[in-house]
Design a protein around this motif. Structure first.
Motif, PDB file in Angstrom:
ATOM      1  N   SER A  58       1.136  -0.939  -0.125  1.00 39.32           N
ATOM      2  CA  SER A  58       0.280  -0.017   0.026  1.00 39.32           C
ATOM      3  C   SER A  58       1.088   1.350  -0.129  1.00 39.32           C
ATOM      4  CB  SER A  58      -1.120  -0.328   1.304  1.00 39.32           C
ATOM      5  OG  SER A  58      -0.218  -0.155   2.620  1.00 39.32           O
ATOM      6  N   ARG A  71      -5.737  10.629   4.897  1.00 39.25           N
ATOM      7  CA  ARG A  71      -5.163   9.899   4.861  1.00 39.25           C
ATOM      8  C   ARG A  71      -6.030   9.071   3.053  1.00 39.25           C
ATOM      9  NH1 ARG A  71      -2.352   5.322   7.742  1.00 39.25           N
ATOM     10  NH2 ARG A  71      -1.311   6.400   9.146  1.00 39.25           N
ATOM     11  N   VAL A  80      -0.077   4.793   1.017  1.00 37.61           N
ATOM     12  CA  VAL A  80      -1.117   5.650   1.675  1.00 37.61           C
ATOM     13  C   VAL A  80      -0.320   7.556   1.652  1.00 37.61           C
ATOM     14  CG1 VAL A  80      -2.432   6.781   3.345  1.00 37.61           C
ATOM     15  CG2 VAL A  80      -2.793   4.226   2.577  1.00 37.61           C
ATOM     16  N   ASN A 114      -5.252   6.767  -0.733  1.00 44.36           N
ATOM     17  CA  ASN A 114      -3.955   6.132  -1.684  1.00 44.36           C
ATOM     18  C   ASN A 114      -3.783   7.083  -2.974  1.00 44.36           C
ATOM     19  OD1 ASN A 114      -4.605   3.561  -0.354  1.00 44.36           O
ATOM     20  ND2 ASN A 114      -6.385   3.297  -0.616  1.00 44.36           N
TER      21      ASN A 114
END
Length: 148
Positions: A20, A31, A22, A33
């Motif tokens: 991931s 937050r 972020v 992506n």
């Protein structure tokens, strides 16, 4: 920190797959992506003190031809990060000394990263930086899984 060979048996040595990516805004903790829900990428730390990182969005455009148009090239460039160099390790800190980069402004710089290692999960957090999208201060949090 100066570049040099890491201590033998250093637990960050190896190849890691991105899980991931972020971005966290400093002002309110929001937050998102940065590279979508399923970014693709690898980071590698070698015993000789060299490192590389490359990661992309998983939904990148496919150019109409082998050589992308200027517009396609710009879009492809904005959906990736790639660099290589040497690294220095400290206690929960790693500094990437960049030799070559997708963004020439990074070449020749030292990029400070903070890390936490939990088994085969490596969490790397950048020092705060200003977003090119909205100008807000934030940091990137990247989670990697060790490739065995």
């Amino acid at each position: 920190m100066r570049p040099g060979k890491p201590l033998p048996g250093s637990p960050v040595i190896g190849t890691w797959r991105l899980r991931s990516y972020v971005r966290e805004r400093i002002s309110d903790g929001h937050r998102h992506n940065q590279f979508g829900e399923a970014p693709i990428g690898y980071i590698g730390y070698a015993a000789d003190g060299r490192m590389y990182a490359i990661f992309t969005r998983n939904d990148r455009i496919v150019p109409r031809d082998v050589v992308p148009t200027d517009q396609e090239g710009a879009e492809l460039l904005s959906t990736m990060v790639a660099y290589a160099g040497t690294f220095s390790l400290g206690r929960n800190i790693v500094v990437h000394h960049i030799d070559t980069s997708w963004n020439q402004a990074w070449t020749g710089t030292d990029q400070v990263r903070y890390f936490m290692l939990e088994g085969d999960k490596l969490t790397v957090t950048t020092a705060p930086y200003r977003s090119y999208l909205d100008g807000s201060m934030g940091r990137s949090i990247l989670v990697w899984n060790r490739i065995k």
